[in-house]
Design a protein around this motif. Structure first.
Motif, PDB file in Angstrom:
ATOM      1  N   ALA A  28       0.820  -1.212   0.000  1.00  0.00           N
ATOM      2  CA  ALA A  28       0.000   0.000   0.000  1.00  0.00           C
ATOM      3  C   ALA A  28       0.858   1.269   0.000  1.00  0.00           C
ATOM      4  CB  ALA A  28      -0.927  -0.005   1.210  1.00  0.00           C
ATOM      5  N   GLY A  29       2.170   1.097   0.025  1.00  0.00           N
ATOM      6  CA  GLY A  29       3.071   2.255   0.003  1.00  0.00           C
ATOM      7  C   GLY A  29       3.053   3.069   1.291  1.00  0.00           C
ATOM      8  N   GLN A  30       2.768   2.387   2.412  1.00  0.00           N
ATOM      9  CA  GLN A  30       2.729   3.113   3.700  1.00  0.00           C
ATOM     10  C   GLN A  30       4.075   2.998   4.415  1.00  0.00           C
ATOM     11  OE1 GLN A  30      -0.638   1.611   5.904  1.00  0.00           O
ATOM     12  NE2 GLN A  30      -2.080   2.086   4.267  1.00  0.00           N
ATOM     13  N   PHE A  31       4.892   4.023   4.262  1.00  0.00           N
ATOM     14  CA  PHE A  31       6.235   3.983   4.836  1.00  0.00           C
ATOM     15  C   PHE A  31       6.406   5.026   5.940  1.00  0.00           C
ATOM     16  CE2 PHE A  31       6.754   2.525   0.375  1.00  0.00           C
ATOM     17  CZ  PHE A  31       7.031   1.206   0.677  1.00  0.00           C
ATOM     18  N   ALA A  32       7.410   4.798   6.799  1.00  0.00           N
ATOM     19  CA  ALA A  32       7.692   5.725   7.908  1.00  0.00           C
ATOM     20  C   ALA A  32       8.963   6.514   7.606  1.00  0.00           C
ATOM     21  CB  ALA A  32       7.860   4.942   9.209  1.00  0.00           C
ATOM     22  N   GLU A  33       9.098   7.649   8.295  1.00  0.00           N
ATOM     23  CA  GLU A  33      10.301   8.483   8.156  1.00  0.00           C
ATOM     24  C   GLU A  33      11.393   7.957   9.095  1.00  0.00           C
ATOM     25  OE1 GLU A  33      10.582  11.128   6.115  1.00  0.00           O
ATOM     26  OE2 GLU A  33       8.542  10.789   5.383  1.00  0.00           O
ATOM     27  N   GLN A  34      12.624   8.395   8.846  1.00  0.00           N
ATOM     28  CA  GLN A  34      13.725   8.017   9.742  1.00  0.00           C
ATOM     29  C   GLN A  34      13.570   8.646  11.139  1.00  0.00           C
ATOM     30  OE1 GLN A  34      16.517   6.241  10.249  1.00  0.00           O
ATOM     31  NE2 GLN A  34      16.464   5.024   8.386  1.00  0.00           N
ATOM     32  N   THR A  35      12.753   9.660  11.264  1.00  0.00           N
ATOM     33  CA  THR A  35      12.570  10.306  12.578  1.00  0.00           C
ATOM     34  C   THR A  35      11.528   9.590  13.445  1.00  0.00           C
ATOM     35  OG1 THR A  35      11.039  11.789  11.471  1.00  0.00           O
ATOM     36  CG2 THR A  35      13.238  12.664  11.926  1.00  0.00           C
ATOM     37  N   VAL A  36      11.002   8.473  12.957  1.00  0.00           N
ATOM     38  CA  VAL A  36       9.966   7.760  13.708  1.00  0.00           C
ATOM     39  C   VAL A  36      10.513   7.285  15.067  1.00  0.00           C
ATOM     40  CG1 VAL A  36      10.509   5.517  12.634  1.00  0.00           C
ATOM     41  CG2 VAL A  36       8.218   5.929  13.532  1.00  0.00           C
ATOM     42  N   THR A  37       9.678   7.390  16.109  1.00  0.00           N
ATOM     43  CA  THR A  37      10.094   6.947  17.449  1.00  0.00           C
ATOM     44  C   THR A  37       9.071   5.965  18.013  1.00  0.00           C
ATOM     45  OG1 THR A  37       8.983   8.867  18.388  1.00  0.00           O
ATOM     46  CG2 THR A  37      11.352   9.055  18.074  1.00  0.00           C
ATOM     47  N   PRO A  38       9.498   5.125  18.947  1.00  0.00           N
ATOM     48  CA  PRO A  38       8.549   4.171  19.528  1.00  0.00           C
ATOM     49  C   PRO A  38       7.462   4.863  20.354  1.00  0.00           C
ATOM     50  CG  PRO A  38      10.713   3.974  20.582  1.00  0.00           C
ATOM     51  CD  PRO A  38      10.867   4.933  19.455  1.00  0.00           C
ATOM     52  N   ILE A  39       6.322   4.208  20.457  1.00  0.00           N
ATOM     53  CA  ILE A  39       5.227   4.731  21.272  1.00  0.00           C
ATOM     54  C   ILE A  39       4.817   3.643  22.263  1.00  0.00           C
ATOM     55  CG2 ILE A  39       2.902   5.696  21.271  1.00  0.00           C
ATOM     56  CD1 ILE A  39       3.226   6.394  18.377  1.00  0.00           C
ATOM     57  N   ALA A  40       4.984   3.925  23.555  1.00  0.00           N
ATOM     58  CA  ALA A  40       4.679   2.921  24.575  1.00  0.00           C
ATOM     59  C   ALA A  40       3.174   2.657  24.656  1.00  0.00           C
ATOM     60  CB  ALA A  40       5.207   3.368  25.932  1.00  0.00           C
ATOM     61  N   ARG A  41       2.394   3.744  24.699  1.00  0.00           N
ATOM     62  CA  ARG A  41       0.926   3.600  24.753  1.00  0.00           C
ATOM     63  C   ARG A  41       0.368   4.105  23.444  1.00  0.00           C
ATOM     64  NH1 ARG A  41      -1.693   3.181  29.438  1.00  0.00           N
ATOM     65  NH2 ARG A  41      -0.390   2.684  31.224  1.00  0.00           N
ATOM     66  N   TRP A  42      -0.145   3.177  22.677  1.00  0.00           N
ATOM     67  CA  TRP A  42      -0.628   3.522  21.345  1.00  0.00           C
ATOM     68  C   TRP A  42      -2.034   2.953  21.221  1.00  0.00           C
ATOM     69  CZ3 TRP A  42       2.388   1.965  16.237  1.00  0.00           C
ATOM     70  CH2 TRP A  42       1.889   2.729  15.173  1.00  0.00           C
ATOM     71  N   GLY A  43      -3.004   3.829  21.152  1.00  0.00           N
ATOM     72  CA  GLY A  43      -4.405   3.407  21.185  1.00  0.00           C
ATOM     73  C   GLY A  43      -4.848   2.605  19.998  1.00  0.00           C
TER      74      GLY A  43
END
Lengths: 231, 332
Positions: B317-332
């Protein structure tokens, strides 16, 4: 032997810093001091550093990472990132002791009496991670977590040494150490300070095991076991 | 050109890496952290440190088992969250560095969506739309799955997860960590002759903390009368607790099916290993004419294959993330 091209990564404190060095010469340095920004910025800083110097990561001879002690989380980011690059491109990994790299940089400050260098990295409350090095870089006190108090340096001051304090933990020491023999310099962790030691390690072939290397946390995990069992 | 995904999962106490080629799982390697047994639960700092020494060997094993070279990878997928931040950060940092080094796109994956998409690691798999009950030590959700990328959480736990309820009640019985599977083992030899109240939670949400409390009071009372109550009745106690937890889950699932009219029903997450839950899904499903799906256990517990499967469909689907992506502990 040609000068090695080494990517130096320093994330032991809230400074997020990357330096690309050819031998000891810094070709590019990208760093910032924003708390909790390492996870977002480290790889972009690496990318910027390589582009600035017009090199690719494939050109590297090694990656060097600041090995601690320091903030657990930020050390984790630096080490996991260094491992990712080394693993992806089959590069060797070097680990530079953080306090030693600071002391090495501090030794450029000359004092006209026998001098000790005391790098300090902020830990919790009045605690710092610190060590003592002499003018030749010999370690007189091994890295330890120390709760600072005003007499902590007395033993060395009485022997006639001057002491040069540096690093982000030295702010806590400033009000405690009022002796004229104690000097404070504004020297913070930076990837460029890893360089002389990483080059030395590279020449000696002192690489660390890429798979099993872990940062020097200095302390075991703080584990509290619940006492309440329900009965 | 074939699509090769390197997937990395480090959200809790297992470090896992997988290689997915054109949507097929070619390897799924997991390094477990047995060390937490010593402490009776996952210690975040211990887990974070262990990920650091597990990550390279696990990724290497995943490539070796898949018979795929690093140079063949098309994209790197990783668990962005939810999870323990110190654990996530190791996998995320490694994934980003690997992708940067080889100039590859990054794909962030939501751990809970990956549990649902784990069903696509095998055939037969459910057809859209379906309902998925995801139950693990950290999560309890009923998800309406319309598409690989379009999911809606219809109900979730308001407090403890179902797996946590198993673990905590087991711990009160003096069973070793992780106690949940041991409760199941004992339950299979017992009769559910003790009853615990069913929490009255509106809608499709769950609550398990009340059950834990009433269980604690029940044990206290019984032990006052008979100090060896637990030892004498272990199997029946476990069978009773298990029956209640399973019925809470199944009642909501039946309700969700009735509300949505969907009879394609899937189970996911580590608690899918529970024999009582599997049995109940089968009998209820037969009665109500459901088509039910339970993935192989390797795809139910935390694993990177499901991250890779989710990553594969995001890649398409071409859904990519940036290099600045960070983890999320609580993600709804």
């Amino acid at each position: 032997m040609p000068e090695p091209l080494i990517l130096n990564i320093e994330t032991a404190t809230d400074v997020c810093s990357v330096a690309l060095c050819l031998g000891e010469e810094v070709l590019a340095l990208v760093e910032s001091q924003t708390v909790n920004d390492h996870a977002a910025q480290l790889t972009t800083y690496i990318d910027q550093c390589m582009s600035k110097a017009v090199y690719g990561l494939g050109d590297l001879d090694a990656v060097a990472v600041s090995g601690g002690p320091g903030s657990y989380t930020s050390l984790r980011i630096g080490v996991a990132t260094a491992k990712g690059i080394c693993y992806a491109l089959d590069k060797p990994l070097l680990a530079v002791p953080t306090l030693e790299s600071l002391a090495y940089a501090a030794r450029r400050i000359a004092v006209d009496q026998p001098t000790l260098y005391c790098p300090m990295i902020d830990a919790r409350r009045m605690e710092v991670y610190t060590a003592l090095y002499d003018e030749e870089g010999r370690e007189l006190m091994a890295p330890a977590a120390v709760v600072l108090h005003e007499n902590w340096l007395d033993e060395w001051l009485q022997k006639g040494y001057a002491v040069v304090c540096c690093g982000n933990g030295s702010d806590k020491a400033r009000p405690l150490f009022v002796s004229p023999q104690v000097f404070f310099i504004d020297l913070q962790c930076s990837a460029q300070h890893l360089s002389p030691l990483s080059v030395e390690q590279f020449i000696q072939g002192a690489f660390v095991d890429l798979a099993y290397y872990e940062p020097f946390y200095l302390k075991p995990p703080n584990i509290t076991t619940p006492k309440n069992t329900g009965f | 050109m074939r699509v090769v995904i390197l997937a990395i999962e480090s959200s809790c106490d297992d470090t896992s890496a997988a290689v997915i080629v054109d949507g097929e799982v070619r390897s799924n390697c997991v390094a477990n952290q047995d060390v937490h047994r010593l402490y009776g639960g996952v210690v975040p700092e211990v887990a974070s440190r262990a990920h650091q020494v597990n990550i390279v060997p696990v990724v290497e094993a995943a490539f070796a088992q898949a018979g795929v070279e690093k140079s063949e990878v098309s994209a790197v997928a990783f668990t962005r969250g939810p999870g323990l931040i110190g654990s996530l950060i190791v996998g995320v940092s490694f994934a980003k560095a690997f992708a940067l080094s080889r100039r590859l796109p990054l794909i962030e994956v939501h751990h809970m969506q990956a549990h649902v998409l784990a069903h696509f690691a095998e055939r037969p798999h459910p057809a859209f739309p379906f309902l998925c009950l995801t139950v693990s030590g950290g999560h309890t959700q009923i998800v309406l799955v319309r598409d690989y990328h379009d999911m809606e959480v219809l109900g979730r736990t308001l407090d403890d997860a179902a797996g946590e309820a198993f673990d905590k009640t087991g711990k009160l019985l003096g069973l070793d960590y992780p106690a949940g599977p041991l409760v199941d083992k004992w339950a299979q030899q017992g009769t559910p002759r003790f009853s615990f109240p069913e929490p009255q939670i509106p809608g499709l949400d769950f609550s398990f903390s009340g059950l834990k409390t009433s269980f604690l009071y029940f044990l206290r009372e019984q032990r006052d009368a008979d100090p060896d109550f637990i030892a004498h009745n272990m199997a029946d106690i476990c069978a009773s607790v298990q029956a209640r937890i399973v019925s809470v889950l199944m009642n909501k699932l039946v309700k969700a099916s009735a509300q949505t009219g969907i009879t394609m029903i899937a189970l996911a997450g580590g608690v899918a290993a529970n024999s009582g839950l599997r049995q109940s899904l089968e009998t209820t499903g037969r009665k109500l004419g459901w088509q039910t799906f339970i993935p192989a256990m390797a795809y139910c517990t935390d694993n990177a294959a499901m991250i890779g499967i989710a990553g594969y469909y995001k890649y398409l689907a071409g859904q990519f993330a940036e290099q600045t992506v960070t983890p999320i502990a609580r993600w709804g």
